[in-house]
Design an enzyme around this catalytic site. Structure first.
Site, PDB file in Angstrom:
ATOM      1  N   ARG A 121       0.878  -1.013  -0.023  1.00 26.60           N
ATOM      2  CA  ARG A 121      -0.225   0.087   0.023  1.00 26.60           C
ATOM      3  C   ARG A 121       0.847   1.133  -0.283  1.00 26.60           C
ATOM      4  O   ARG A 121       2.048   1.298   0.678  1.00 26.60           O
ATOM      5  CB  ARG A 121      -0.802   0.064   1.263  1.00 26.60           C
ATOM      6  CG  ARG A 121      -2.156  -0.832   1.132  1.00 26.60           C
ATOM      7  CD  ARG A 121      -3.064  -0.402   0.265  1.00 26.60           C
ATOM      8  NE  ARG A 121      -4.402  -1.196   0.116  1.00 26.60           N
ATOM      9  CZ  ARG A 121      -4.398  -2.365  -0.717  1.00 26.60           C
ATOM     10  NH1 ARG A 121      -3.627  -2.741  -1.172  1.00 26.60           N
ATOM     11  NH2 ARG A 121      -5.605  -2.943  -0.500  1.00 26.60           N
ATOM     12  N   GLU A 149      -4.094   7.573  -5.233  1.00 20.91           N
ATOM     13  CA  GLU A 149      -4.326   6.878  -6.334  1.00 20.91           C
ATOM     14  C   GLU A 149      -5.744   7.583  -7.034  1.00 20.91           C
ATOM     15  O   GLU A 149      -6.600   7.626  -6.341  1.00 20.91           O
ATOM     16  CB  GLU A 149      -4.446   5.380  -5.972  1.00 20.91           C
ATOM     17  CG  GLU A 149      -3.449   4.722  -5.382  1.00 20.91           C
ATOM     18  CD  GLU A 149      -3.031   3.270  -5.277  1.00 20.91           C
ATOM     19  OE1 GLU A 149      -4.479   2.809  -5.459  1.00 20.91           O
ATOM     20  OE2 GLU A 149      -2.147   2.968  -4.682  1.00 20.91           O
ATOM     21  N   HIS A 195      -1.869  -0.160  -9.527  1.00 15.10           N
ATOM     22  CA  HIS A 195      -2.430  -0.934  -8.431  1.00 15.10           C
ATOM     23  C   HIS A 195      -3.302  -2.068  -9.070  1.00 15.10           C
ATOM     24  O   HIS A 195      -4.459  -2.195  -8.889  1.00 15.10           O
ATOM     25  CB  HIS A 195      -3.600  -0.078  -7.581  1.00 15.10           C
ATOM     26  CG  HIS A 195      -3.692  -0.689  -6.338  1.00 15.10           C
ATOM     27  ND1 HIS A 195      -4.277   0.113  -5.031  1.00 15.10           N
ATOM     28  CD2 HIS A 195      -3.994  -1.857  -5.947  1.00 15.10           C
ATOM     29  CE1 HIS A 195      -4.479  -0.655  -4.291  1.00 15.10           C
ATOM     30  NE2 HIS A 195      -4.155  -1.895  -4.627  1.00 15.10           N
TER      31      HIS A 195
HETATM   32  P1  NAD Z   1      -0.696 -10.682   5.524  1.00 18.99           P
HETATM   33  O1  NAD Z   1      -1.724 -10.349   6.561  1.00 18.99           O
HETATM   34  O2  NAD Z   1      -1.026 -12.286   5.202  1.00 18.99           O
HETATM   35  O3  NAD Z   1       0.612 -10.321   5.901  1.00 18.99           O
HETATM   36  C1  NAD Z   1       1.046  -9.324   6.332  1.00 18.99           C
HETATM   37  C2  NAD Z   1       2.039  -9.419   7.150  1.00 18.99           C
HETATM   38  O4  NAD Z   1       2.805  -8.129   7.634  1.00 18.99           O
HETATM   39  C3  NAD Z   1       1.985  -9.980   8.464  1.00 18.99           C
HETATM   40  O5  NAD Z   1       2.793 -11.187   8.458  1.00 18.99           O
HETATM   41  C4  NAD Z   1       2.476  -9.164   9.671  1.00 18.99           C
HETATM   42  O6  NAD Z   1       2.996  -9.929  10.531  1.00 18.99           O
HETATM   43  C5  NAD Z   1       3.349  -8.288   8.979  1.00 18.99           C
HETATM   44  N1  NAD Z   1       3.436  -6.858   9.506  1.00 18.99           N
HETATM   45  C6  NAD Z   1       2.766  -6.146  10.074  1.00 18.99           C
HETATM   46  N2  NAD Z   1       3.187  -5.054  10.511  1.00 18.99           N
HETATM   47  C7  NAD Z   1       4.358  -5.055  10.230  1.00 18.99           C
HETATM   48  C8  NAD Z   1       5.463  -4.312  10.405  1.00 18.99           C
HETATM   49  N3  NAD Z   1       5.515  -3.059  10.956  1.00 18.99           N
HETATM   50  N4  NAD Z   1       6.907  -4.526   9.922  1.00 18.99           N
HETATM   51  C9  NAD Z   1       6.798  -5.495   8.957  1.00 18.99           C
HETATM   52  N5  NAD Z   1       5.958  -6.470   9.075  1.00 18.99           N
HETATM   53  C10 NAD Z   1       4.561  -6.406   9.510  1.00 18.99           C
HETATM   54  O7  NAD Z   1      -1.060  -9.916   4.222  1.00 18.99           O
HETATM   55  P2  NAD Z   1      -0.819 -10.619   2.593  1.00 18.99           P
HETATM   56  O8  NAD Z   1      -1.812 -10.862   2.120  1.00 18.99           O
HETATM   57  O9  NAD Z   1       0.314 -10.770   2.598  1.00 18.99           O
HETATM   58  O10 NAD Z   1      -0.798  -8.616   1.971  1.00 18.99           O
HETATM   59  C11 NAD Z   1      -0.059  -7.695   2.409  1.00 18.99           C
HETATM   60  C12 NAD Z   1      -0.324  -6.561   2.008  1.00 18.99           C
HETATM   61  O11 NAD Z   1      -0.425  -6.467   0.552  1.00 18.99           O
HETATM   62  C13 NAD Z   1      -2.010  -6.374   2.278  1.00 18.99           C
HETATM   63  O12 NAD Z   1      -2.200  -5.596   3.489  1.00 18.99           O
HETATM   64  C14 NAD Z   1      -2.445  -5.411   1.012  1.00 18.99           C
HETATM   65  O13 NAD Z   1      -2.674  -4.059   1.588  1.00 18.99           O
HETATM   66  C15 NAD Z   1      -1.426  -5.356   0.015  1.00 18.99           C
HETATM   67  N6  NAD Z   1      -2.071  -5.818  -1.299  1.00 18.99           N
HETATM   68  C16 NAD Z   1      -1.754  -5.445  -2.373  1.00 18.99           C
HETATM   69  C17 NAD Z   1      -2.249  -5.950  -3.658  1.00 18.99           C
HETATM   70  C18 NAD Z   1      -2.115  -4.926  -4.801  1.00 18.99           C
HETATM   71  O14 NAD Z   1      -3.069  -5.270  -5.633  1.00 18.99           O
HETATM   72  N7  NAD Z   1      -1.153  -4.023  -4.984  1.00 18.99           N
HETATM   73  C19 NAD Z   1      -3.270  -6.916  -3.460  1.00 18.99           C
HETATM   74  C20 NAD Z   1      -3.192  -7.739  -2.358  1.00 18.99           C
HETATM   75  C21 NAD Z   1      -2.696  -7.147  -1.171  1.00 18.99           C
END
Ligand code: NAD
Length: 426
Positions: A337, A366, A385
């Site tokens: 994000r 965005e 995105h």
């Molecule tokens: P997830 O919840 O499986 O994993 C997120 C990880 O981040 C967790 O392991 C958590 O412990 C860790 N985390 C939390 N705070 C942290 C910090 N301060 N420092 C380091 N790590 C930290 O989520 P995911 O499915 O892996 O997705 C991650 C992010 O990707 C989502 O939150 C979403 O915003 C983004 N995403 C973007 C798209 C896109 O189209 N660009 C699509 C899907 C998801």
């Protein structure tokens, strides 16, 4: 699906024996729930208690054939059998409705890309819902949602904001099904307050985001966009590009996407460093990666890739001080994000050459504003995105959203963990 015949309305007035009303209403509610969930031809099934001894069943069928199909259902025979002792009088009236009901309700799909893949939402239409698409070609902002949402019982949601203001325009809304896994634009507490369930499509797009992350990393290392521009402009020859093999990637966040990226990087013989304060070191090591401190990750990585969620605590996690720690030859990649990276500091670091380049799918604002300096930089690879929107992921996410809406509105429990505010369901 729907015929041109008018709807048929059935009014069944029932006299209920003294002392049986509560039990009858329970059974009738259960019958209404099953009927609405399982009969596409039944558009409305309402149970109205007139007074202490009278109940009206108000039913609307798509057409006569649907009414006849209902009459032949074993569930109806069972309901009549269960309530036979409670019903002391019955009057049945059939009306033909002048206009036609749209269906069981309206589902607003705000995802622009789905207006070209309408077949993915066909199960909603088959179940009697009217589906309205976002034809604007871009995600709604708050004003767009406020204009489109009135009358919708469910939304298949993109990244438009759900908060007290937008929910005030969504009086009929019962469920927001997010076509994705990030919910930073959803005020879950406001949804709970408004009685709106929030369902996520967890587990459907992490492989797509990981693919896209690798595409950005590879494009930066191999200078694909520079070469593309060079050849198109009539040029030729090497730009002396980098490599993946034997380099180090640092993953900030080791959830579904971070782990899927790690696997791909290992396939390229890259060393994988991980910073995730919420994941046990042993779990990171178990997957062949190295748990490290945030600062060490920045200092040692050739590619820093962000995969943590956007929250107040992760805002500008990668900031000016972080760029100063990175190698001048390093690249930063963000498919998580926008707010995780201080974009102004990133632009300054890129301009000053304190890092080598960036691959970005997400931005603080965005669509990316036209005057953003990032648009003009050759060492930046941009996408709008879309990391999670591969063809397979869109189909899987749409299926999950459709399933959540049909299941929830039929009053059945959803797969564990998909609803962010289960207290609404309770
Ligand atoms: P997830 O919840 O499986 O994993 C997120 C990880 O981040 C967790 O392991 C958590 O412990 C860790 N985390 C939390 N705070 C942290 C910090 N301060 N420092 C380091 N790590 C930290 O989520 P995911 O499915 O892996 O997705 C991650 C992010 O990707 C989502 O939150 C979403 O915003 C983004 N995403 C973007 C798209 C896109 O189209 N660009 C699509 C899907 C998801």
């Amino acid at each position: 699906m729907s015929s041109a015949e008018p709807n048929v309305v059935l009014l069944v007035e029932l006299e209920i024996a003294e002392g049986s009303m509560a039990r009858f209403l329970d059974l009738a509610a259960e019958h209404a729930r099953i009927t609405l969930a399982e009969e596409p031809g039944c558009l409305v099934f309402d149970v109205v208690q007139e007074d202490d001894s009278r109940v009206v069943l108000y039913e609307v069928y798509r057409d006569r054939a649907a009414l006849e199909a209902h009459a032949a259902r074993p569930q109806l025979a069972r309901f009549k059998e269960q309530t036979a002792d409670m019903v002391t009088g019955r009057r049945r009236r059939e009306l033909r409705r002048a206009g036609r009901l749209a269906g069981k309700g309206r589902v607003l799909c705000t995802i622009p890309v789905l207006s070209e893949r309408r077949h993915l939402l066909q199960p909603l239409v088959d179940a009697g819902f009217e589906v309205v698409f976002n034809e604007t070609g871009r995600s709604f902002d708050a004003a767009g949602l406020i204009e489109a949402v009135p009358g919708a019982v469910a939304t298949i949601a993109s990244i438009e904001p759900y908060n007290a203001r937008t929910l005030a325009a969504a009086k009929d809304l019962r469920i927001v099904a997010r076509l994705g896994v990030g919910y930073d634009q959803v005020d879950v507490a406001a949804c709970t307050e408004a009685g709106v369930a929030v369902a996520m499509a967890f587990g459907t797009n992490h492989e797509a985001v990981a693919d896209h992350t690798l595409a950005l990393i590879a494009a930066l290392a191999s200078r694909i966009t520079d070469y593309d521009r060079r050849v198109r402009d009539g040029g030729w020859g090497s730009l002396y590009h980098g490599r993946l093999h034997g380099t180090t990637v640092g993953l900030i966040g080791f959830g579904r996407i971070g782990r899927a990226v790690a696997k791909r990087c290992q396939g390229f013989a890259m060393r994988v460093l991980v910073y995730d304060p919420y994941v046990e070191a042993s779990a990171i090591e178990h997957l062949g990666c190295e748990p490290v401190a945030f600062e060490a990750l920045l200092e040692d990585s050739d590619f820093v890739s962000v995969h943590a969620p956007a929250m107040p605590s992760t805002r500008h996690l990668v900031n000016e001080a972080a760029f100063e720690r990175m190698k001048p030859s390093a690249f930063v990649v963000n498919t998580a994000r926008g707010p995780l990276i201080d974009e102004a500091a990133l632009a300054r670091a890129l301009e000053a050459g304190s890092i080598a380049g960036a691959g970005l799918d997400v931005f603080e604002v965005e669509p990316l504003p036209m005057d953003s300096p990032l648009r003009r930089m050759d060492n930046v690879v941009l996408s709008p995105h879309v990391a999670g929107l591969s063809d397979g992921a869109v189909a899987a996410m749409a299926e999950k959203c459709v399933d959540s809406i049909l299941t929830y509105l039929a009053g059945r429990p959803l797969e564990s963990g998909l609803i962010l505010n289960p207290e609404v369901v309770a």
